[in-house]
Design a protein around this motif. Structure first.
Motif, PDB file in Angstrom:
ATOM      1  N   LYS A  92      33.026  48.577  46.174  1.00 42.48           N
ATOM      2  CA  LYS A  92      33.937  49.317  45.292  1.00 42.48           C
ATOM      3  C   LYS A  92      34.699  48.384  44.341  1.00 42.48           C
ATOM      4  O   LYS A  92      34.814  48.661  43.159  1.00 42.48           O
ATOM      5  CB  LYS A  92      34.918  50.114  46.168  1.00 42.48           C
ATOM      6  N   HIS A  93      35.224  47.276  44.868  1.00 47.20           N
ATOM      7  CA  HIS A  93      36.064  46.407  44.031  1.00 47.20           C
ATOM      8  C   HIS A  93      35.380  45.087  43.707  1.00 47.20           C
ATOM      9  O   HIS A  93      36.040  44.092  43.448  1.00 47.20           O
ATOM     10  CB  HIS A  93      37.394  46.125  44.747  1.00 47.20           C
ATOM     11  N   ASP A  94      34.049  45.065  43.742  1.00 47.25           N
ATOM     12  CA  ASP A  94      33.393  43.753  43.650  1.00 47.25           C
ATOM     13  C   ASP A  94      33.534  43.101  42.279  1.00 47.25           C
ATOM     14  O   ASP A  94      33.381  41.887  42.142  1.00 47.25           O
ATOM     15  CB  ASP A  94      31.944  43.778  44.162  1.00 47.25           C
ATOM     16  N   LEU A  95      33.894  43.893  41.260  1.00 46.11           N
ATOM     17  CA  LEU A  95      34.112  43.296  39.940  1.00 46.11           C
ATOM     18  C   LEU A  95      35.300  42.320  39.996  1.00 46.11           C
ATOM     19  O   LEU A  95      35.251  41.226  39.440  1.00 46.11           O
ATOM     20  CB  LEU A  95      34.405  44.421  38.936  1.00 46.11           C
ATOM     21  N   ILE A  96      36.357  42.721  40.707  1.00 45.45           N
ATOM     22  CA  ILE A  96      37.563  41.876  40.785  1.00 45.45           C
ATOM     23  C   ILE A  96      37.446  40.834  41.893  1.00 45.45           C
ATOM     24  O   ILE A  96      38.086  39.793  41.847  1.00 45.45           O
ATOM     25  CB  ILE A  96      38.800  42.767  41.044  1.00 45.45           C
ATOM     26  N   LEU A  97      36.589  41.107  42.889  1.00 45.25           N
ATOM     27  CA  LEU A  97      36.621  40.250  44.092  1.00 45.25           C
ATOM     28  C   LEU A  97      35.374  39.379  44.243  1.00 45.25           C
ATOM     29  O   LEU A  97      35.011  39.005  45.356  1.00 45.25           O
ATOM     30  CB  LEU A  97      36.800  41.138  45.337  1.00 45.25           C
ATOM     31  N   SER A  98      34.713  39.064  43.136  1.00 45.05           N
ATOM     32  CA  SER A  98      33.462  38.299  43.257  1.00 45.05           C
ATOM     33  C   SER A  98      33.562  36.858  42.791  1.00 45.05           C
ATOM     34  O   SER A  98      32.553  36.185  42.630  1.00 45.05           O
ATOM     35  CB  SER A  98      32.349  38.998  42.467  1.00 45.05           C
ATOM     36  N   GLU A 375      40.195  37.932  41.457  1.00 38.70           N
ATOM     37  CA  GLU A 375      40.591  37.580  40.080  1.00 38.70           C
ATOM     38  C   GLU A 375      41.970  38.143  39.764  1.00 38.70           C
ATOM     39  O   GLU A 375      42.644  37.684  38.864  1.00 38.70           O
ATOM     40  CB  GLU A 375      39.626  38.215  39.070  1.00 38.70           C
ATOM     41  N   ASP A 376      42.331  39.221  40.504  1.00 34.30           N
ATOM     42  CA  ASP A 376      43.571  39.926  40.229  1.00 34.30           C
ATOM     43  C   ASP A 376      44.021  40.551  41.547  1.00 34.30           C
ATOM     44  O   ASP A 376      43.240  40.599  42.492  1.00 34.30           O
ATOM     45  CB  ASP A 376      43.265  41.045  39.210  1.00 34.30           C
ATOM     46  N   SER A 377      45.283  41.064  41.585  1.00 34.46           N
ATOM     47  CA  SER A 377      45.677  41.737  42.820  1.00 34.46           C
ATOM     48  C   SER A 377      45.050  43.130  42.833  1.00 34.46           C
ATOM     49  O   SER A 377      44.860  43.751  41.780  1.00 34.46           O
ATOM     50  CB  SER A 377      47.192  41.815  42.930  1.00 34.46           C
ATOM     51  N   VAL A 378      44.691  43.588  44.027  1.00 35.14           N
ATOM     52  CA  VAL A 378      44.021  44.886  44.131  1.00 35.14           C
ATOM     53  C   VAL A 378      44.400  45.536  45.463  1.00 35.14           C
ATOM     54  O   VAL A 378      44.576  44.841  46.465  1.00 35.14           O
ATOM     55  CB  VAL A 378      42.480  44.710  43.973  1.00 35.14           C
ATOM     56  N   GLU A 379      44.558  46.871  45.441  1.00 36.83           N
ATOM     57  CA  GLU A 379      44.935  47.554  46.678  1.00 36.83           C
ATOM     58  C   GLU A 379      43.678  48.011  47.411  1.00 36.83           C
ATOM     59  O   GLU A 379      42.796  48.632  46.836  1.00 36.83           O
ATOM     60  CB  GLU A 379      45.818  48.755  46.343  1.00 36.83           C
ATOM     61  N   MET A 384      47.660  45.286  50.016  1.00 38.72           N
ATOM     62  CA  MET A 384      47.536  44.554  48.770  1.00 38.72           C
ATOM     63  C   MET A 384      46.810  43.222  48.996  1.00 38.72           C
ATOM     64  O   MET A 384      47.222  42.410  49.815  1.00 38.72           O
ATOM     65  CB  MET A 384      48.949  44.293  48.209  1.00 38.72           C
ATOM     66  N   VAL A 385      45.716  43.031  48.280  1.00 38.62           N
ATOM     67  CA  VAL A 385      45.056  41.718  48.258  1.00 38.62           C
ATOM     68  C   VAL A 385      45.585  41.016  47.017  1.00 38.62           C
ATOM     69  O   VAL A 385      45.357  41.490  45.897  1.00 38.62           O
ATOM     70  CB  VAL A 385      43.520  41.874  48.180  1.00 38.62           C
ATOM     71  N   PRO A 386      46.334  39.916  47.188  1.00 38.41           N
ATOM     72  CA  PRO A 386      46.946  39.308  46.001  1.00 38.41           C
ATOM     73  C   PRO A 386      45.934  38.556  45.140  1.00 38.41           C
ATOM     74  O   PRO A 386      44.843  38.212  45.606  1.00 38.41           O
ATOM     75  CB  PRO A 386      47.969  38.335  46.598  1.00 38.41           C
ATOM     76  N   LYS A 387      46.314  38.306  43.893  1.00 33.40           N
ATOM     77  CA  LYS A 387      45.481  37.514  42.965  1.00 33.40           C
ATOM     78  C   LYS A 387      45.230  36.133  43.584  1.00 33.40           C
ATOM     79  O   LYS A 387      46.106  35.598  44.265  1.00 33.40           O
ATOM     80  CB  LYS A 387      46.245  37.384  41.648  1.00 33.40           C
ATOM     81  N   ASP A 388      44.065  35.586  43.375  1.00 32.36           N
ATOM     82  CA  ASP A 388      43.689  34.238  43.806  1.00 32.36           C
ATOM     83  C   ASP A 388      43.599  34.066  45.325  1.00 32.36           C
ATOM     84  O   ASP A 388      43.583  32.936  45.821  1.00 32.36           O
ATOM     85  CB  ASP A 388      44.673  33.179  43.260  1.00 32.36           C
TER      86      ASP A 388
END
Ligand code: HEM
Length: 497
Positions: A92-98, A375-379, A384-388
């Motif tokens: 689902k969030h692999d664009l931000i978490l790859s 790459e960014d914070s995401v819920e 919350m998974v924080p940025k970086d």
């Protein structure tokens, strides 16, 4: 009057700030931060990792749940241990978490800049993935190189035969490592890079690959405290520089020699990737190519051979299951005139396929996948998974979770005969190759190689444990590293079937 107004304004503003502060801290403490053990000052939770991080994290997740937050020194780390959350992260969030966190050793020779494994998911990464999909791992290409893998398996069988005739002990992991190495090196460069130990030839490449694995798998203080990077206190990056340097020089020599030829003669992966490199405006440069070869050899050899070693070990611990695979092989291959195992046989061997899946469930070669980075914070599911943040997906823990698998510690391939669960990235309870955009591109090659080597060893030989050991004596202890190895290599004596 003016003074009174000012005081009232200041009081309102202070109350406002106080409310925001209380709500703000409450939100981040109770509902948003994933739970996790309390960190010590400076070192955080490093000590919780122990010698077997995948096992320690699996235990911690039983207390704190399938999404945990740890501080590894200064690195915020999120650990995922359930299929549902793995799907959120990898699908689902692999664009931000790859993106990737980069271990310091991987910075040797700027590998992290040119390497497909370690670069962020940019356009350059997509170009390299596409080149791999079209020129290395496409089904047509793999079909056309099948004959080559069969030849390498036959050489393994010849070596096993030699051992069998002399009644000597065989180290399964070591021998199959050479088979896998030569399968890949012949597909890529039309040459052998490894030699079975009876040939008494130097094992330069094997030693380099094992050196790389050792350095990359060993805990490095710089990875927890990046501000120490310049010092390289353990000397790990310096050693990695040497290993990478030897491989890159070797690959560069091959490229140079090929570019000097008038016509392409070999028709191997090197020839086709050089074509990509020579296209007008190609974004695949020579350093990209050299570092890609480094990636593919390191990622593809030990992972594949250690899976074969685990599968053989499990089967020797469970002789009735071993007998079941052999019967299936005799029924399918025994009927064939050639009596040689071909990759097209794999679809006709459901029990062998179930054995491989069960091996991946219990012994995923990369138990925490390759670390991802946000790459960014995401819920994610209310947390919350924080940025970086570094993100580890504990596939080892998921494989042994009793809420997912009945009798999870039992080696029971039969469980996969009852369902369609596969390891290709769709079924999140079994993702030894990852899933989503960063899924292992070598999956189709690894799968073919594991099935063909395992089937050939089991069809052609009976196996006895070395040193008069019984099945109860097989030590299934793991050692953590870049791949999850057996701590004690499997030593067996082959007996011609
Ligand atoms: C990435 C597993 C064999 C090449 C990965 C990842 C895993 C994995 C878990 C990381 C996925 C993620 O980041 O989420 C395995 C296993 C193998 C195997 C279990 C064998 C049993 C191979 C082979 C090759 C290969 C044979 C090539 C010859 C790669 C590459 C990547 C990768 C290049 C990086 C992909 C990227 O970051 O975009 N593999 N692998 N692997 N693997 Fe494999």
């Amino acid at each position: 009057y003016l003074l009174l107004l000012l005081l009232a304004f200041l009081a309102c503003a202070s109350i406002h700030v106080l409310i925001i502060f209380i709500l703000g801290t409450k939100k981040s403490k109770s509902s948003k931060d994933p739970p996790g053990p309390n960190p010590f000052p400076i070192i955080g939770n490093i000590l919780e990792l122990g010698n077997q991080p995948h096992q320690s994290l699996a235990k911690l997740s039983q207390n704190y749940g399938p999404i945990m937050s740890l501080n590894l020194g200064s690195i915020k780390t999120i650990v995922i241990s359930s299929p549902k959350l793995a799907k959120e992260i990898l699908h689902k969030h692999d664009l931000i978490l790859s993106n990737r966190t980069i271990p310091d050793t991987i910075r040797a020779l700027d590998h992290h800049i040119f390497s497909m494994v370690w670069m962020p998911p940019t356009n350059q990464w997509r170009i390299l993935r596409r080149a791999c999909a079209n020129k290395v791992f496409s089904p047509q290409l793999l079909d056309s190189t099948q004959i080559l893998r069969q030849k390498k398996v036959q050489e393994l069988l010849d070596f096993v035969n030699e051992k069998s005739e002399k009644g000597e002990t065989l180290d399964i992991g070591e021998a199959t490592f050479i088979t896998v190495l030569n399968s890949i090196s012949n597909t890529f460069f039309s040459m052998d890079l490894g030699h079975y130990n009876s040939s008494n030839k130097p094992q330069e490449f094997k030693d380099i690959f094992f050196g790389i694995m050792k350095e990359a798998g060993r805990p490095n203080v710089v990875d927890f405290f990046p501000m120490l990077r310049k010092l390289d206190p353990q000397g790990a990056r310096a050693r990695m520089n040497k290993y990478f340097g030897k491989l890159i020089d070797f690959f560069d020599g091959l490229v140079e020699e090929r570019l000097g030829r008038e016509r392409k003669l070999s028709n191997d992966v090197l020839d086709s990737l050089l074509e990509v490199m020579m296209e007008d405006n190609s974004q695949v440069t020579r350093p990209h190519l050299l570092h890609l070869f480094l990636d593919l050899f390191v990622a593809g050899t030990d992972t594949t051979s250690s899976t074969i070693e685990w599968a053989m070990s499990e089967l020797l611990c469970n002789p009735e299951k071993l007998e079941k695979v052999r019967k299936e092989l005799q029924q399918v291959i025994g009927k064939d005139e050639q009596q040689q195992f071909e990759e097209s046989h794999i679809t006709k061997l459901p029990y062998l396929r179930a054995v491989v899946k069960e091996t991946f469930r219990l012994h995923p070669p990369i138990p925490l996948l390759v670390p991802h980075k946000s790459e960014d914070s995401v819920e994610i599911c209310g947390f919350m998974v924080p940025k970086d943040a570094q993100i580890l997906v504990n596939v080892w823990a998921m494989g042994r979770d009793s809420s997912i698998w009945r009798n999870p510690n039992e080696f029971s391939p039969e469980r996969f005969l009852e369902n369609d669960v596969d390891f290709k990235g769709q079924d999140f309870e079994l993702i030894p190759f990852g899933a989503g955009r960063r899924i292992c591109p070598g999956l189709p090659l690894a799968s073919r190689t594991i099935h063909i080597v395992l089937a050939s060893l089991l069809y052609n030989y009976d196996w006895k444990l070395a040193n008069g050991k019984k099945k109860e004596d097989i030590d299934m202890t793991e050692t953590y590293g870049i791949t999850l190895h057996k701590a004690q290599p499997l030593q067996v004596i082959p007996i011609h079937a």
